[in-house]
Design a protein around this motif. Structure first.
Motif, PDB file in Angstrom:
ATOM      1  N   SER A 256      30.617  19.514  -7.748  1.00  0.00           N
ATOM      2  CA  SER A 256      30.841  18.210  -7.107  1.00  0.00           C
ATOM      3  C   SER A 256      31.684  18.273  -5.847  1.00  0.00           C
ATOM      4  O   SER A 256      31.951  17.236  -5.246  1.00  0.00           O
TER       5      SER A 256
ATOM      6  N   SER B 220      28.722  15.546 -13.131  1.00  0.00           N
ATOM      7  CA  SER B 220      28.582  16.888 -12.560  1.00  0.00           C
ATOM      8  C   SER B 220      29.808  17.767 -12.789  1.00  0.00           C
ATOM      9  O   SER B 220      29.700  18.992 -12.808  1.00  0.00           O
ATOM     10  N   GLY B 221      30.983  17.163 -12.885  1.00  0.00           N
ATOM     11  CA  GLY B 221      32.174  17.926 -13.213  1.00  0.00           C
ATOM     12  C   GLY B 221      32.754  18.730 -12.069  1.00  0.00           C
ATOM     13  O   GLY B 221      32.292  18.648 -10.919  1.00  0.00           O
TER      14      GLY B 221
ATOM     15  N   PRO C 200      36.588  15.102 -12.353  1.00  0.00           N
ATOM     16  CA  PRO C 200      36.300  14.908 -13.773  1.00  0.00           C
ATOM     17  C   PRO C 200      34.807  14.862 -14.077  1.00  0.00           C
ATOM     18  O   PRO C 200      33.990  14.484 -13.240  1.00  0.00           O
ATOM     19  N   TYR C 201      34.485  15.217 -15.316  1.00  0.00           N
ATOM     20  CA  TYR C 201      33.100  15.236 -15.764  1.00  0.00           C
ATOM     21  C   TYR C 201      32.612  13.836 -16.135  1.00  0.00           C
ATOM     22  O   TYR C 201      31.510  13.442 -15.770  1.00  0.00           O
ATOM     23  N   HIS C 202      33.424  13.087 -16.881  1.00  0.00           N
ATOM     24  CA  HIS C 202      32.966  11.791 -17.389  1.00  0.00           C
ATOM     25  C   HIS C 202      32.631  10.845 -16.230  1.00  0.00           C
ATOM     26  O   HIS C 202      33.427  10.707 -15.284  1.00  0.00           O
TER      27      HIS C 202
ATOM     28  N   TRP D 174      34.885   9.984 -13.021  1.00  0.00           N
ATOM     29  CA  TRP D 174      34.418  10.391 -11.695  1.00  0.00           C
ATOM     30  C   TRP D 174      34.473   9.213 -10.721  1.00  0.00           C
ATOM     31  O   TRP D 174      34.915   9.355  -9.577  1.00  0.00           O
TER      32      TRP D 174
END
Length: 322
Positions: A127, A122-123, A296-298, A302
Motif C-alpha cells: 500500500s 492491502s496492508g 493497517p490491513y483492516h 485503512w
C-alpha cells in the motif's frame, strides 16, 4: 472510444509504445501470459511475444538487466507487482540508473512502473507511496498521474524520455477512475495542472489525492468557499511556478499527500512556499498526510489512516479560519 479506465490507459500506452518502437520491451513478474498482477499487460504477450518478458522473482536482477539493455539502446518498461517491492531494487535505480549519465555521458531510458498507494485490505506491504524516496535522488524523473488521459500520455512520454523515470500509478484508480477517452490537454510532462480553480485556499496534491481534494472542495463550496486544487502530475522536478501562482491568488495553501508525513512531497511544497512565497501568505502553510504508522490491513483502519474528504475539509476549515 467509449468508457475507458485508468488501467486501460496504461495498457493502451504500452501497446502503442511496443507497436511504434522496436526498442521498447516490457519486463516483470507474470507480465506475459498472465497479464501482470493487475492485468496492465493483458494481451500484449500474444501480439509482441519477443518483447513482453517474464522474469524471476528478483527485483534487483530485473532492474539491473533493464539498465544493461538501456545502455545498449533499448527502452525497457519494468513493472513492479507492487511499489513496495521496488525497495529491493533501490540500489540499481538510485546508485546505477540515476547516476549513469552523470558518470559516463550515456543515457538510461528506463521506465519503472510502480503500482502505488493503498486499497482496502492491502496492508503494510502492498500500500505504500514510494515517490518521495525516489525523488530524493538526482538523475530521475518521478511522475504520478491522476487522470486517465495523463496515465496514457505521461507513460508514453516517460518511455520516450532519455533518463530514468519512476511512473507511480495508483492502484485505487485502476478500475474506479473512468473517462470517455485517453484525451489530454497537452500539458508538458513536468507542468502541474489547475484541476479546480478557486480564490480562498489552494490544495497542492497529486495522484489519487487529487480526487479526494476535489470532493472536499465541492463540500466547502456549499458554504461559499472556493478552493483551488493543483495537481502536480510530476513530483520531481516539481512545478514551483504553478504552485506560487496559485498561492498568490488564494493566500493559503494545504499540501496534501497519501504518503507518510516525515519528509516527502508535501514537506517540499511547504518548504518552497515558505522560502519563496512567504510574502504571499495570509496563513501558515499546512500539511496533511497519512498517519506516521505502518499501513493497517483492516479497511476501516485503512480509511482512518489516510486523508479523506472529511479530514481534508477539517484541515481546510482551520486554514480558512486562521
Amino acid at each position: 472510444m467509449g468508457e475507458v479506465t485508468y488501467i486501460d490507459a496504461i495498457r493502451a500506452a504500452q501497446h502503442d509504445l511496443l507497436r511504434d518502437d522496436d526498442r521498447v520491451f516490457i519486463y516483470g513478474q507474470d507480465v506475459g501470459q498472465f497479464g501482470g498482477a493487475f492485468k496492465a499487460t493483458q494481451g500484449l504477450k500474444s501480439e509482441f511475444p519477443e518483447r513482453v518478458l517474464d522474469t524471476p522473482i528478483s527485483e534487483d536482477a530485473m532492474v539491473g538487466a533493464a539498465i544493461g539493455a538501456a545502455i545498449e539502446g533499448m527502452r525497457p518498461i519494468v513493472e513492479m507487482q507492487f511499489a513496495d517491492f521496488s525497495s529491493i531494487a533501490l540500489n540499481q535505480m538510485v546508485n546505477h540508473a540515476a547516476t549513469y549519465y552523470y558518470r559516463t555521458g550515456t543515457s538510461i531510458p528506463l521506465t519503472l512502473r510502480l503500482p502505488s498507494g493503498g486499497t482496502p485490505g492491502s496492508g503494510p506491504f502492498h500500500s505504500q507511496m514510494m515517490e518521495a524516496l525516489y525523488s530524493h535522488y538526482p538523475g530521475m524523473m518521478v511522475i504520478a498521474p491522476a487522470t486517465v488521459g495523463d496515465a496514457y500520455h505521461m507513460l508514453k512520454e516517460a518511455v520516450e524520455f532519455d533518463d530514468p523515470v519512476v511512473f507511480c500509478e495508483h492502484k485505487f484508480l485502476y478500475r474506479w477512475l473512468k473517462a470517455d477517452s485517453f484525451a489530454s490537454d497537452g500539458l508538458p510532462l513536468t507542468q502541474a495542472r489547475i484541476t479546480r480553480p478557486g480564490k480562498h485556499a489552494t490544495v497542492v496534491t497529486y495522484s489519487a489525492m487529487v480526487h479526494e481534494a476535489v470532493k472536499a472542495a465541492e463540500r466547502l463550496a456549499e458554504d461559499g468557499w472556493e478552493i483551488e486544487v493543483v495537481d502536480l502530475r510530476c513530483v520531481k522536478p516539481i512545478d514551483t511556478d504553478t504552485i506560487m501562482a496559485s498561492v498568490a491568488r488564494t493566500g493559503r495553501v494545504l499540501a496534501l499527500g497519501e504518503a507518510f508525513p516525515w519528509g516527502g512531497v508535501t514537506a517540499e511544497v511547504v518548504s518552497r512556499v515558505a522560502s519563496e512565497g512567504f510574502h504571499l501568505l495570509d496563513a501558515p502553510p499546512a500539511r496533511l498526510n497519512a498517519k506516521d504508522t505502518p499501513i493497517p490491513y483492516h479497511p476501516d483502519l485503512w480509511r482512518a489512516h489516510r486523508p479523506t474528504p472529511e479530514t481534508i475539509v477539517d484541515a481546510l476549515r482551520k486554514l480558512l479560519n486562521f
